[in-house]
Design an enzyme around this catalytic site. Structure first.
Site, PDB file in Angstrom:
ATOM      1  N   GLU A  49      70.171   3.469  -5.368  1.00  0.00           N
ATOM      2  CA  GLU A  49      71.108   4.586  -5.563  1.00  0.00           C
ATOM      3  C   GLU A  49      70.485   5.941  -5.231  1.00  0.00           C
ATOM      4  O   GLU A  49      70.742   6.940  -5.890  1.00  0.00           O
ATOM      5  CB  GLU A  49      71.696   4.578  -6.985  1.00  0.00           C
ATOM      6  CG  GLU A  49      72.682   3.452  -7.212  1.00  0.00           C
ATOM      7  CD  GLU A  49      73.680   3.724  -8.319  1.00  0.00           C
ATOM      8  OE1 GLU A  49      73.902   4.909  -8.651  1.00  0.00           O
ATOM      9  OE2 GLU A  49      74.237   2.753  -8.855  1.00  0.00           O
ATOM     10  N   HIS A 272      69.815   4.029 -15.854  1.00  0.00           N
ATOM     11  CA  HIS A 272      69.088   2.764 -15.948  1.00  0.00           C
ATOM     12  C   HIS A 272      67.652   3.043 -16.378  1.00  0.00           C
ATOM     13  O   HIS A 272      67.128   4.139 -16.157  1.00  0.00           O
ATOM     14  CB  HIS A 272      69.059   2.037 -14.601  1.00  0.00           C
ATOM     15  CG  HIS A 272      70.371   1.451 -14.192  1.00  0.00           C
ATOM     16  ND1 HIS A 272      70.564   0.113 -13.979  1.00  0.00           N
ATOM     17  CD2 HIS A 272      71.567   2.036 -13.934  1.00  0.00           C
ATOM     18  CE1 HIS A 272      71.813  -0.117 -13.614  1.00  0.00           C
ATOM     19  NE2 HIS A 272      72.440   1.046 -13.575  1.00  0.00           N
TER      20      HIS A 272
END
Length: 443
Positions: A49, A272
Site C-alpha cells: 500500500e 496494520h
C-alpha cells in the site's frame, strides 16, 4: 546433518496504508517509517500500500545508506502499492498481476483500481540465491457475506503457482505481505500446503508482539472496532512465510510485531502492525541415505497429499460458486441490455411517426425525447461494459477451475503410488491414536 555455514537475515513486512489525501497523517507516518527502517536496519523490507510513487521515492532517498537497493512494482490505475528495499543487491525483478481483483463498480472498496499483484525480486545473500516475494491480496470486507472469496481463492491459487514455478532454482524463498486471510482460511491453507512455505509466527522460537500474532488490532487508533467484528481483539492477516531447499535449512529464531502505539509519537506507523522475522539460513550436508529418507517420509508424504487433495477440492468448489454468481450477473446484464435496446427501438419507432404520417405532430416533447434517448444509450453502454467484464471474470474462474481439476487428478495419481503406506501405518499405530485422513469414511 552437519552445518557448514550460517547466515542471519532480518525481514520486515508492513502494510503502510499510504493513500494520499485519504489516509490519516500519511506524510508524518512515512517519515516515521523511514526513521524506523534506518534505525533498525533490516536486511529485507517488504512494503504494501505504497500507492504513491512520490512516497516510494521519498523513502528511497531516506534509505539510500541503509538499504541501497530497492524496487517499486508498477501495476493498475494507481499502482500495485508494492515495494522492496534491501541491503543485498537485487539482480532481477518480475511482477505478476492477478487475473481477478474485485469489481470496478465497487469504487468505495478500490481494490480493482489498485492492480493487486505479486512482485518477485531475486537477491544474492552471500553465495545463496534468495527469491523474495511481496504481495497484497483482495480485502475481506464482510466475513459473513464475503462476495470476494472466489476472487481471493483464485489469487491464492495463482500466487502458489507463481511461487512454485519461479523458485525452483532458489536456495531460500521468502514471502511477505498482507494476505487478507486468517491462518486457517481456505486460501491460506492452499498457499502453504502447495508451496511448503512455513509461517514465521508458528515456527519461531521466540515471539514478542500482539496477542496471537495479530496484525490488525482493536487498540490501533486507525482501526474501527466494527471492522473487526466478530473478532473483538483483532485478526492476523499479515505474514512472513519462508522455506529452504535441498541444500539449505531455514529457521525462524525470533519474530516480533509492533503493538499499536509508537514511543514518542501520537499515532502508530499504520493501521496494520509491522512484522519482523529473524531467519537463520544454514547450509548442510545430509548424512541420511536416500533409502532411509524415503522410508522416513513415505507416510508423511501420503498424508500431506491426501490433505492437499481435500484443500484443492474445497477451493474448486468455492470457485464453482463464483462461476455461478458470475454467470447470473452476466445474464442480468444481458437481459437489462436487451430491455434497453427494445426501449431504444420503441423510441425510434415513435420518432418516425411524423415522417410516416404527413402532418402529424411529435407525440412527445423534444426534451423528454432526448432524455429518454440518453437513458437508453447509458443503459446499453453500461450493460455492454458489464457483460464484457463478467465474461472476463467467467473466463478467469473457468481457467482456475480447470487447473484445479487437473491438479486434483495429478495429486490422486501420486497418492496411488503409496499403496503400502496405510497398512504400514495401521500396524505401527494403536487404533486409538489413529488420526482420520482425507480418505477415511465418514461416520
Amino acid at each position: 546433518m552437519a552445518n557448514t555455514d550460517s547466515v542471519n537475515v532480518r525481514v520486515l513486512s508492513l502494510n503502510c496504508w499510504g493513500i494520499r489525501y485519504l489516509s490519516k497523517h500519511c506524510p508524518q507516518r512515512y517519515a516515521m517509517i523511514g526513521d524506523m527502517l534506518c534505525r533498525e536496519e533490516h536486511d529485507i523490507v517488504l512494503l504494501q500500500e505504497v500507492w504513491s510513487e512520490k512516497d516510494y521515492l521519498s523513502l528511497k532517498r531516506k534509505l539510500a545508506c541503509s538499504h541501497p537497493h530497492s524496487h517499486y512494482f508498477k501495476s493498475g490505475v494507481i499502482g500495485s502499492g508494492l515495494a522492496i528495499f534491501s541491503k543485498h543487491r537485487i539482480h532481477d525483478t518480475f511482477l505478476f498481476r492477478y487475473s481477478l481483483n474485485g469489481y470496478p463498480y465497487m469504487a468505495h472498496h478500490g481494490d480493482w483500481f489498485g492492480g493487486k499483484a505479486v512482485g518477485m525480486a531475486i537477491l544474492n545473500i552471500g553465495s545463496l540465491t534468495a527469491n523474495v516475494y511481496v504481495t497484497h491480496l483482495h480485502a475481506e470486507y464482510c466475513r459473513d457475506k464475503d462476495s470476494y472469496l472466489p476472487h481471493r481463492v483464485v489469487q491464492a491459487w495463482e500466487l502458489q503457482q507463481f511461487i512454485r514455478h519461479t523458485s525452483a532454482g532458489a536456495d531460500v524463498v521468502i514471502l511477505g505481505g498482507d494476505l487478507n486471510m486468517h491462518p486457517e482460511d481456505l486460501g491460506n491453507r492452499l498457499l502453504r500446503s502447495y508451496t511448503g512455505l512455513r509461517d514465521s509466527y508458528l515456527e519461531t522460537a521466540k515471539f514478542d508482539g500482539c496477542e496471537d500474532g495479530m496484525t490488525l488490532i482493536a487498540d490501533n487508533p486507525f482501526i474501527s472496532k466494527k471492522e473487526l467484528l466478530p473478532f473483538e481483539k483483532g485478526i492476523r492477516i499479515d505474514y512472513i512465510l519462508f522455506k529452504g531447499s535441498s541444500k539449505m535449512d531455514v529457521y525462524c529464531d525470533f519474530m516480533s510485531t509492533t503493538k499499536g502505539s509508537v514511543p514518542d509519537h501520537p499515532f502508530p506507523y499504520s493501521d496494520h502492525e509491522a512484522l519482523t522475522a529473524g531467519l537463520r539460513l544454514e547450509t548442510h550436508t545430509s548424512t541420511e541415505t536416500g533409502r532411509d529418507r524415503q522410508s522416513k517420509n513415505k507416510d508423511s508424504a501420503a498424508g500431506k497429499l491426501a490433505e492437499l487433495v481435500d484443500i484443492v477440492t474445497e477451493a474448486r468448489t468455492e470457485v464453482k460458486v463464483g462461476l455461478h454468481c458470475a454467470e447470473s450477473m452476466r445474464y442480468t446484464a444481458k437481459r437489462t441490455g436487451v430491455m434497453g435496446l427494445a426501449l431504444l427501438f420503441l423510441e425510434v419507432a415513435i420518432a418516425t411517426v411524423p415522417w410516416l404520417a404527413l402532418g402529424a405532430e411529435q407525440p412527445f416533447p423534444r426534451t423528454s425525447f432526448y432524455l429518454l434517448a440518453a437513458l437508453c444509450f447509458a443503459i446499453l453502454l453500461t450493460t455492454f461494459l458489464l457483460y464484457i467484464f463478467y465474461t472476463i471474470e467467467l473466463k478467469s474462474l473457468q481457467g482456475a477451475e480447470d487447473q484445479m481439476r487437473l491438479a486434483v487428478g495429478s495429486l490422486q495419481e501420486k497418492l496411488r503410488g503409496f499403496p503400502l503406506a496405510q497398512p504400514h501405518n495401521a500396524q505401527r499405530r494403536p487404533p486409538k491414536a489413529h488420526e482420520p485422513s482425507a480418505f477415511d469414511p465418514e461416520e
